[in-house]
Design a protein around this motif. Structure first.
Motif, mmCIF file in Angstrom:
data_model
loop_
_atom_site.group_PDB
_atom_site.id
_atom_site.type_symbol
_atom_site.label_atom_id
_atom_site.label_comp_id
_atom_site.label_asym_id
_atom_site.label_seq_id
_atom_site.Cartn_x
_atom_site.Cartn_y
_atom_site.Cartn_z
ATOM 1 N N PHE A 1 -7.828 -4.444 -0.269
ATOM 2 C CA PHE A 1 -8.847 -3.630 -0.927
ATOM 3 C C PHE A 1 -8.283 -2.243 -1.242
ATOM 4 N N ASP A 2 -7.617 -1.618 -0.269
ATOM 5 C CA ASP A 2 -7.039 -0.287 -0.476
ATOM 6 C C ASP A 2 -5.973 -0.298 -1.566
ATOM 7 N N VAL A 3 -5.138 -1.339 -1.600
ATOM 8 C CA VAL A 3 -4.108 -1.441 -2.637
ATOM 9 C C VAL A 3 -4.766 -1.507 -4.016
ATOM 10 N N LYS A 4 -5.816 -2.302 -4.139
ATOM 11 C CA LYS A 4 -6.510 -2.425 -5.427
ATOM 12 C C LYS A 4 -7.158 -1.102 -5.841
ATOM 13 N N VAL A 5 -7.657 -0.341 -4.882
ATOM 14 C CA VAL A 5 -8.223 0.992 -5.190
ATOM 15 C C VAL A 5 -7.120 1.903 -5.702
ATOM 16 N N TRP A 6 -5.979 1.932 -5.032
ATOM 17 C CA TRP A 6 -4.856 2.765 -5.483
ATOM 18 C C TRP A 6 -4.388 2.330 -6.864
ATOM 19 N N SER B 1 -2.576 4.432 -14.949
ATOM 20 C CA SER B 1 -2.967 4.000 -16.295
ATOM 21 C C SER B 1 -2.686 2.519 -16.482
ATOM 22 N N GLY B 2 -1.634 2.036 -15.843
ATOM 23 C CA GLY B 2 -1.290 0.619 -15.869
ATOM 24 C C GLY B 2 -0.682 0.231 -14.540
ATOM 25 N N CYS B 3 -1.112 -0.888 -13.992
ATOM 26 C CA CYS B 3 -0.562 -1.371 -12.726
ATOM 27 C C CYS B 3 -0.617 -2.894 -12.714
ATOM 28 N N ARG B 4 0.529 -3.508 -12.417
ATOM 29 C CA ARG B 4 0.631 -4.961 -12.324
ATOM 30 C C ARG B 4 1.284 -5.332 -10.998
ATOM 31 N N PHE B 5 0.989 -6.525 -10.530
ATOM 32 C CA PHE B 5 1.580 -7.051 -9.311
ATOM 33 C C PHE B 5 2.371 -8.301 -9.665
ATOM 34 N N LEU C 1 0.830 -1.206 0.000
ATOM 35 C CA LEU C 1 0.000 0.000 0.000
ATOM 36 C C LEU C 1 0.862 1.253 0.000
ATOM 37 N N HIS C 2 1.849 1.310 0.869
ATOM 38 C CA HIS C 2 2.690 2.504 0.943
ATOM 39 C C HIS C 2 3.528 2.699 -0.313
ATOM 40 N N GLY C 3 3.980 1.603 -0.912
ATOM 41 C CA GLY C 3 4.735 1.719 -2.155
ATOM 42 C C GLY C 3 3.900 2.320 -3.279
ATOM 43 N N LEU C 4 2.658 1.866 -3.413
ATOM 44 C CA LEU C 4 1.776 2.424 -4.449
ATOM 45 C C LEU C 4 1.415 3.872 -4.154
ATOM 46 N N GLN C 5 1.151 4.192 -2.900
ATOM 47 C CA GLN C 5 0.833 5.576 -2.534
ATOM 48 C C GLN C 5 1.989 6.509 -2.893
ATOM 49 N N ILE D 1 4.739 -1.345 -11.922
ATOM 50 C CA ILE D 1 4.769 -2.761 -11.571
ATOM 51 C C ILE D 1 5.166 -2.821 -10.102
ATOM 52 N N LEU D 2 4.280 -3.330 -9.266
ATOM 53 C CA LEU D 2 4.595 -3.502 -7.856
ATOM 54 C C LEU D 2 5.137 -4.915 -7.677
ATOM 55 N N GLU D 3 6.331 -5.014 -7.102
ATOM 56 C CA GLU D 3 6.997 -6.297 -6.959
ATOM 57 C C GLU D 3 7.285 -6.551 -5.486
ATOM 58 N N SER D 4 6.957 -7.751 -5.022
ATOM 59 C CA SER D 4 7.145 -8.132 -3.624
ATOM 60 C C SER D 4 7.684 -9.545 -3.539
ATOM 61 N N ASP D 5 8.419 -9.828 -2.464
ATOM 62 C CA ASP D 5 8.890 -11.192 -2.245
ATOM 63 C C ASP D 5 7.940 -11.973 -1.340
ATOM 64 N N SER D 6 6.743 -11.430 -1.119
ATOM 65 C CA SER D 6 5.709 -12.129 -0.358
ATOM 66 C C SER D 6 4.726 -12.782 -1.333
ATOM 67 N N LYS D 7 4.824 -14.095 -1.473
ATOM 68 C CA LYS D 7 3.908 -14.806 -2.376
ATOM 69 C C LYS D 7 2.456 -14.612 -1.970
ATOM 70 N N LEU D 8 2.196 -14.613 -0.666
ATOM 71 C CA LEU D 8 0.824 -14.465 -0.196
ATOM 72 C C LEU D 8 0.259 -13.093 -0.547
ATOM 73 N N THR D 9 1.056 -12.048 -0.380
ATOM 74 C CA THR D 9 0.594 -10.703 -0.722
ATOM 75 C C THR D 9 0.263 -10.608 -2.208
ATOM 76 N N ILE D 10 1.147 -11.096 -3.053
ATOM 77 C CA ILE D 10 0.905 -11.045 -4.499
ATOM 78 C C ILE D 10 -0.307 -11.900 -4.857
ATOM 79 N N LYS D 11 -0.445 -13.066 -4.231
ATOM 80 C CA LYS D 11 -1.619 -13.914 -4.490
ATOM 81 C C LYS D 11 -2.896 -13.171 -4.121
ATOM 82 N N ASN D 12 -2.918 -12.525 -2.960
ATOM 83 C CA ASN D 12 -4.118 -11.801 -2.533
ATOM 84 C C ASN D 12 -4.431 -10.625 -3.453
#
Length: 145
Positions: free
Chosen positions: A105-110, A115-119, A63-67, A78-89
């Motif tokens: 939910f908040d991350v998806k709203v952000w 114009s383009g956002c991928r996880f 969330l903070h990275g996207l904000q 492109i938001l990249e994380s080493d948490s498989k669970l976070t990316i899955k969610n």
């Protein structure tokens, strides 16, 4: 060998990671924004109290990275994380019923503000700079951007 891979041209990659200490009831969320040349365009970490699980800390880091990317005016992220669970969610098309659902939910709203956002998932070795920032936040105990 696993290493950081640059985003496509005209995109930025926002790598996020969390530091977590159950004993201190303290977490940090670190983020680094880089372009296709690997140049760091922004970075920072935030310190949080009373976050009780590493899973929640990782979601808050996303969330903070996207904000931060939004505040800097980037349009393709492109938001990249080493948490498989976070990316899955974040990528699961159905509802998120995990403990992180409110943050997810908040991350998806952000994400819709771009114009383009991928996880995407990356192994820890591909996220080492951001991991170091999260650890630095645990040492400093203050926000830094």
């Amino acid at each position: 060998m696993i290493h950081w891979n640059p985003p496509p041209s005209n995109w930025v990659k926002v790598n996020v990671d969390a530091g977590f200490s159950a004993a201190k009831q303290l977490t940090t969320s670190g983020f680094v924004i880089r372009n296709e040349e690997g140049l760091i365009l922004g970075s920072g970490f935030r310190v949080h109290n009373l976050v009780t699980t590493a899973t929640m800390a990782e979601a808050i880091a996303a969330l903070h990275g996207l904000q931060f990317a939004s505040d800097m005016g980037f349009s393709h992220v492109i938001l990249e994380s080493d948490s498989k669970l976070t990316i899955k969610n974040l990528t699961f098309p159905g509802g998120d019923y995990s403990e992180t659902r409110s943050v997810t939910f908040d991350v998806k709203v952000w994400a819709r503000s771009f114009s383009g956002c991928r996880f995407e998932f990356t192994a820890r070795q591909g996220n080492s700079v951001t991991h170091a920032l999260a650890e630095e936040g645990m040492r400093r105990l203050e926000d830094c951007f």
